[in-house]
Design a protein around this motif. Structure first.
Motif, mmCIF file in Angstrom:
data_model
loop_
_atom_site.group_PDB
_atom_site.id
_atom_site.type_symbol
_atom_site.label_atom_id
_atom_site.label_comp_id
_atom_site.label_asym_id
_atom_site.label_seq_id
_atom_site.Cartn_x
_atom_site.Cartn_y
_atom_site.Cartn_z
ATOM 1 N N UNK A 17 0.845 -1.205 0.000
ATOM 2 C CA UNK A 17 0.000 0.000 0.000
ATOM 3 C C UNK A 17 0.876 1.249 0.000
ATOM 4 N N UNK A 18 1.899 1.283 0.879
ATOM 5 C CA UNK A 18 2.782 2.454 0.931
ATOM 6 C C UNK A 18 3.432 2.720 -0.429
ATOM 7 N N UNK A 19 3.855 1.654 -1.103
ATOM 8 C CA UNK A 19 4.602 1.816 -2.353
ATOM 9 C C UNK A 19 3.696 2.181 -3.523
ATOM 10 N N UNK A 20 2.559 1.527 -3.618
ATOM 11 C CA UNK A 20 1.752 1.624 -4.842
ATOM 12 C C UNK A 20 0.489 2.471 -4.705
ATOM 13 N N UNK A 21 0.297 3.168 -3.572
ATOM 14 C CA UNK A 21 -0.939 3.943 -3.427
ATOM 15 C C UNK A 21 -1.065 4.998 -4.527
ATOM 16 N N UNK A 22 0.062 5.494 -5.009
ATOM 17 C CA UNK A 22 0.022 6.500 -6.074
ATOM 18 C C UNK A 22 -0.469 5.956 -7.398
ATOM 19 N N UNK A 23 -0.460 4.619 -7.545
ATOM 20 C CA UNK A 23 -0.923 4.006 -8.792
ATOM 21 C C UNK A 23 -2.385 3.592 -8.731
ATOM 22 N N UNK A 24 -3.014 3.798 -7.607
ATOM 23 C CA UNK A 24 -4.443 3.471 -7.494
ATOM 24 C C UNK A 24 -5.242 4.630 -8.062
ATOM 25 N N UNK A 25 -5.291 4.673 -9.385
ATOM 26 C CA UNK A 25 -5.861 5.827 -10.066
ATOM 27 C C UNK A 25 -7.350 6.010 -9.786
ATOM 28 N N UNK A 26 -8.057 4.945 -9.427
ATOM 29 C CA UNK A 26 -9.487 5.088 -9.158
ATOM 30 C C UNK A 26 -9.740 5.890 -7.884
ATOM 31 N N UNK A 27 -8.693 6.071 -7.048
ATOM 32 C CA UNK A 27 -8.843 6.898 -5.851
ATOM 33 C C UNK A 27 -8.670 8.378 -6.157
ATOM 34 N N UNK A 28 -7.925 8.682 -7.216
ATOM 35 C CA UNK A 28 -7.569 10.067 -7.527
ATOM 36 C C UNK A 28 -8.615 10.669 -8.446
ATOM 37 N N UNK A 29 -9.703 11.098 -7.849
ATOM 38 C CA UNK A 29 -10.798 11.628 -8.638
ATOM 39 C C UNK A 29 -11.557 12.686 -7.853
ATOM 40 N N UNK A 30 -12.286 13.508 -8.587
ATOM 41 C CA UNK A 30 -13.160 14.520 -7.999
ATOM 42 C C UNK A 30 -14.582 14.285 -8.499
ATOM 43 N N UNK A 31 -15.588 14.229 -7.621
ATOM 44 C CA UNK A 31 -15.444 14.303 -6.172
ATOM 45 C C UNK A 31 -14.718 13.095 -5.604
ATOM 46 N N UNK A 32 -14.462 13.113 -4.323
ATOM 47 C CA UNK A 32 -13.674 12.104 -3.631
ATOM 48 C C UNK A 32 -14.207 10.696 -3.888
#
Length: 250
Positions: A17-32
């Motif tokens: 999770x620490x390493x790859x959280x930046x690749x979880x693109x479905x989390x990076x959206x607006x709205x949250x």
């Protein structure tokens, strides 16, 4: 399979999770993302159904080890939980203030590097404690360990996403590796060192306060545009599983 191997695999999952959280693109959206709200609900459910009830048993440990009256020992345990909450609240306020200053002075929406390093250091301390507790928990059943793992890995998704959002460049360059190291060292220490029960009680109380602050910090601000129903769903589902596990164990 021995408990040490099982908890080692869980620690590796935390590291992922620490390493790859930046690749979880479905989390990076607006709205949250609704998944972040769901994860926050699960983490809060864990605090109220596992950590806070266990503080009662640790208050008894404080009472016996320190010779305190029952009410005073309970107050000390809850004061430790409050200390964890206050510590992370202070760091979050420093981050917010630092971002505001840099935005006004430099036009950069990033906190100062020193403040972000302090945030990473505090997060690493919390992660170290959680990894240590993989091998030293009050509930030693397999179901209890699974629930702990599920709640904590979802908490890490929420917390790491929020941390990376504050300063993605520093998180990706060094921050995530500090968190990975804290996880592995915490697990390794847990396999070799058995702390006195009074210290374990201190750690449980501290973790509870920290997690409450981190989750609510991610969910409550209006600009987060978080979702109530997924948060409620996470809390309810985890509560049903936790109560069911306790019912079967009774």
């Amino acid at each position: 399979m021995s408990q040490a191997i099982v908890t080692a695999l869980m620690a590796v999952a935390f590291c992922a999770v620490h390493i790859f959280v930046g690749r979880l693109e479905f989390l990076d959206r607006e709205p949250r993302s609704r998944w972040l709200s769901f994860a926050g609900g699960v983490a809060v459910g864990y605090v109220f159904l596992h950590i806070l009830p266990e503080l009662g048993s640790h208050a008894t440990t404080f009472e016996q080890a320190l010779g305190l009256p029952p009410t005073l020992s309970e107050s000390w345990v809850h004061a430790l939980a409050l200390a964890g909450l206050v510590l992370f609240y202070g760091i979050e306020r420093a981050l917010t203030h630092s971002r505001g200053r840099r935005r006004a002075e430099e036009g950069r929406d990033r906190p100062h590097r020193g403040i972000f390093r302090l945030h990473i250091a505090a997060s690493a301390l919390l992660i170290f404690v959680i990894a240590y507790l993989l091998n030293h928990r009050e509930d030693t059943t397999a179901a209890g360990l699974i629930l702990f793992f599920a709640a904590m890995i979802l908490h890490f998704v929420t917390a790491d996403y929020g941390t990376r959002h504050d300063h993605p460049e520093m998180y990706d360059e060094r921050g995530r590796w500090v968190l990975v190291a804290a996880t592995l060292v915490g697990w390794a220490v847990g396999t070799q060192l058995v702390l006195p029960q009074i210290v374990v009680g201190f750690l449980f109380a501290f973790v509870g306060g920290c997690i409450v602050l981190v989750v609510l910090k991610e969910e409550l601000p209006e600009e987060r545009k978080s979702y109530f129903l997924p948060f409620l769903g996470g809390a309810v589902i985890y509560s049903m599983l936790a109560i069911g596990e306790q019912y079967l164990a009774a």
